[in-house]
Design a protein around this motif. Sequence first.
Motif, PDB file in Angstrom:
ATOM      1  N   HIS A 171       0.828  -1.212   0.000  1.00 37.54           N
ATOM      2  CA  HIS A 171       0.000   0.000   0.000  1.00 37.54           C
ATOM      3  C   HIS A 171       0.859   1.258   0.000  1.00 37.54           C
ATOM      4  CE1 HIS A 171      -4.120  -1.473   0.223  1.00 37.54           C
ATOM      5  NE2 HIS A 171      -3.570  -2.544   0.768  1.00 37.54           N
ATOM      6  N   MET A 172       2.049   1.178   0.597  1.00 39.88           N
ATOM      7  CA  MET A 172       2.935   2.339   0.554  1.00 39.88           C
ATOM      8  C   MET A 172       3.473   2.553  -0.861  1.00 39.88           C
ATOM      9  SD  MET A 172       5.125   2.356   4.031  1.00 39.88           S
ATOM     10  CE  MET A 172       4.417   3.008   5.530  1.00 39.88           C
ATOM     11  N   GLN A 173       3.386   1.519  -1.688  1.00 45.06           N
ATOM     12  CA  GLN A 173       3.836   1.647  -3.071  1.00 45.06           C
ATOM     13  C   GLN A 173       2.653   1.721  -4.025  1.00 45.06           C
ATOM     14  OE1 GLN A 173       6.235  -1.850  -3.157  1.00 45.06           O
ATOM     15  NE2 GLN A 173       8.036  -0.816  -2.353  1.00 45.06           N
ATOM     16  N   GLY A 174       1.462   1.972  -3.493  1.00 47.65           N
ATOM     17  CA  GLY A 174       0.284   2.110  -4.355  1.00 47.65           C
ATOM     18  C   GLY A 174      -0.202   0.796  -4.923  1.00 47.65           C
ATOM     19  N   ARG A 175       0.179  -0.339  -4.306  1.00 52.70           N
ATOM     20  CA  ARG A 175      -0.271  -1.644  -4.790  1.00 52.70           C
ATOM     21  C   ARG A 175      -1.210  -2.267  -3.756  1.00 52.70           C
ATOM     22  NH1 ARG A 175       3.379  -5.281  -4.299  1.00 52.70           N
ATOM     23  NH2 ARG A 175       4.838  -4.175  -2.977  1.00 52.70           N
ATOM     24  N   LEU A 176      -1.662  -3.482  -4.053  1.00 56.98           N
ATOM     25  CA  LEU A 176      -2.553  -4.183  -3.131  1.00 56.98           C
ATOM     26  C   LEU A 176      -1.846  -5.305  -2.373  1.00 56.98           C
ATOM     27  CD1 LEU A 176      -5.797  -4.535  -5.226  1.00 56.98           C
ATOM     28  CD2 LEU A 176      -5.538  -3.254  -3.131  1.00 56.98           C
ATOM     29  N   MET A 196      -3.458 -11.069  -2.721  1.00 56.12           N
ATOM     30  CA  MET A 196      -4.911 -10.958  -2.618  1.00 56.12           C
ATOM     31  C   MET A 196      -5.602 -12.310  -2.689  1.00 56.12           C
ATOM     32  SD  MET A 196      -5.847  -7.879  -2.161  1.00 56.12           S
ATOM     33  CE  MET A 196      -7.540  -7.684  -2.660  1.00 56.12           C
ATOM     34  N   TRP A 199       8.038   0.505   7.697  1.00 54.07           N
ATOM     35  CA  TRP A 199       7.969   1.856   7.131  1.00 54.07           C
ATOM     36  C   TRP A 199       9.356   2.325   6.684  1.00 54.07           C
ATOM     37  CZ3 TRP A 199       6.072   6.495  10.596  1.00 54.07           C
ATOM     38  CH2 TRP A 199       5.778   7.581   9.787  1.00 54.07           C
ATOM     39  N   LEU A 200      10.348   2.112   7.566  1.00 61.40           N
ATOM     40  CA  LEU A 200      11.714   2.522   7.235  1.00 61.40           C
ATOM     41  C   LEU A 200      12.216   1.747   6.026  1.00 61.40           C
ATOM     42  CD1 LEU A 200      13.259   2.686  10.797  1.00 61.40           C
ATOM     43  CD2 LEU A 200      12.691   4.585   9.322  1.00 61.40           C
ATOM     44  N   VAL A 255      10.510   0.607   3.507  1.00 64.10           N
ATOM     45  CA  VAL A 255       9.914   1.074   2.268  1.00 64.10           C
ATOM     46  C   VAL A 255      10.480   2.438   1.891  1.00 64.10           C
ATOM     47  CG1 VAL A 255       7.757   1.642   1.122  1.00 64.10           C
ATOM     48  CG2 VAL A 255       7.815  -0.165   2.804  1.00 64.10           C
ATOM     49  N   THR A 256      10.800   3.257   2.896  1.00 67.12           N
ATOM     50  CA  THR A 256      11.125   4.656   2.612  1.00 67.12           C
ATOM     51  C   THR A 256      12.558   4.869   2.147  1.00 67.12           C
ATOM     52  OG1 THR A 256       9.530   5.274   4.286  1.00 67.12           O
ATOM     53  CG2 THR A 256      11.038   6.966   3.560  1.00 67.12           C
ATOM     54  N   TYR A 257      13.518   4.202   2.789  1.00 69.78           N
ATOM     55  CA  TYR A 257      14.903   4.599   2.549  1.00 69.78           C
ATOM     56  C   TYR A 257      15.642   3.620   1.656  1.00 69.78           C
ATOM     57  CZ  TYR A 257      13.906   7.760   6.335  1.00 69.78           C
ATOM     58  OH  TYR A 257      13.341   8.711   7.104  1.00 69.78           O
TER      59      TYR A 257
END
Lengths: 198, 322
Positions: free
Chosen positions: B35-40, B43, B282-283, B285-287
């Motif tokens: 979701h942080m990358q705009g995906r699902l 599923m 979170w870290l 995905v971000t850095y």
Amino acid sequence: MAEPLPPTGPRIPGIGLAKGLAVTLRTMTKKTVTAQYPDAQPDLPPRSRGVIGLFEENCTVCMLCARECPDWCIYIDSHKETLPAAAPGGRERSRNVLDRFAIDFSLCMYCGICIEVCPFDALFWSPEFEYAETDILELTHERDKLREWMWTVPAPPALDPAAEEPKEIAAARKTAEKLASATQAQPTDPADPQGGDS
Amino acid sequence: MNDALDVALRLLIVFVVFLTFPLIVGQTEHKVMAHMQGRLGPMYAGGFHGWAQLVADGVKFAQKEDIVPAGADRRIFQLAPAVALLPYLLVLLAIPIGPGDGAVGEVVDAGVFFVLAVMGVGVLGSLMAGWASANKFSLLGGLRTAAQLLAYELPMLLTAASVAMAAGTVSIPGILDAFEWWWLPWQIVGAIVFFVAGLAELQRPPFDMPVADSEIIFGAYTEYTGLRFALFLLAEYAGIVVLCGLTTVLFLGGWHGPWAADGLGWVWTLLKTALLAFVVIWLRVTYPRLREDQLQKLSWTLLVPLSLAQIAVTGIVKVVIS
């Protein structure tokens, strides 16, 4: 390491790291862009290059599509038929009848030249794309299948409000105007042979 | 209650936690990262939003052939995943979830020492794997792991020592009993340093240089297949659970919180741990990944001085208030 803009005021250390965290967190709260394809069909625009549909009623077997095709994936067979004279004493007319129209989609590169080149609007793009086969030979689709795909061709999108008038409509409108002005100029002579001829 | 039964029950509970929590963290990582990358994310597996994806992965890993390379040091190679995984199980035993002796797997008097020493053993698994694989990528990964362990074990120990100083005890339940809310601002620098150093020790992105896939394939785990590979992955996620749990009990007050006395302490521990696990993801995905020299520089020039400063602050405050 050059800054694109001179910093206005003291630069807080670690502000870039915090911005990065904010970006990912914001993305998480937004709606995802994933299309759940097999569960939800994609909404494809008209003229999507999915498959080529054949409107065979329009085809005159002129063979232009087959000849222009860069990889020769269109197969056309036809024969001539002689039509009896329409009126007694008239001449018999001959006509091409389509026997086979097939497109080998294992060769087709979806360039769309056949559709562009067809002078009688017999070929159309359809957004239908689910026609995978397990055998490459089965990718050659015959005219009945191509005709069926014609039903999946959506109506073309409306023109832009500021777009030029389509040629066909412009020609028809001109003719109608000419006719109207002719009938107004000579209201006493409705059987003018010049009137409806364009 | 019967002593043997009591011990068996505690061990069983810790073992179940050890087997399920890493999977929960892993599944959360799948979904949060997606979701942080705009995906699902996953599923399908399991029907509802891919909840059984990791179970399916486990089944897949179990089916694969267990290969030991011809040139490998066979016994060390096969032992390495266990060495990587088991220390986290041992650490989990010593983390108290609520107040009192009943809410911890085993009360260890020198808990902080025990926990940090055993966590260091986990990294040995990567070293063994890197050395025994007879593969230059594995060896590079193993050596990077070693360098990372040396660099980040020190700030981790120093900040843990700072908390022990503040509490005047090295027992983890003892630290929790002594905890006051104002320890949070007092030890905040130590908490951040401990957490970051722990991330580096687990080789989590952005500190995943030892397994940098674009450079050295998968570092020390390159030659592993099947279940042994899965054990290394499980060790990483068990490590996340352990690190977040330790940060919670050492710096965030563990079971302390509103209504903690009414038997809700364990909820607070789990909540804080889950929040930290989210931060770990979170870290990641971000850095982007730190280069090897940046990795070393961060530790020696930033984290070690910061942890020393934290110890100094802890000492001064301790002397002033006593």
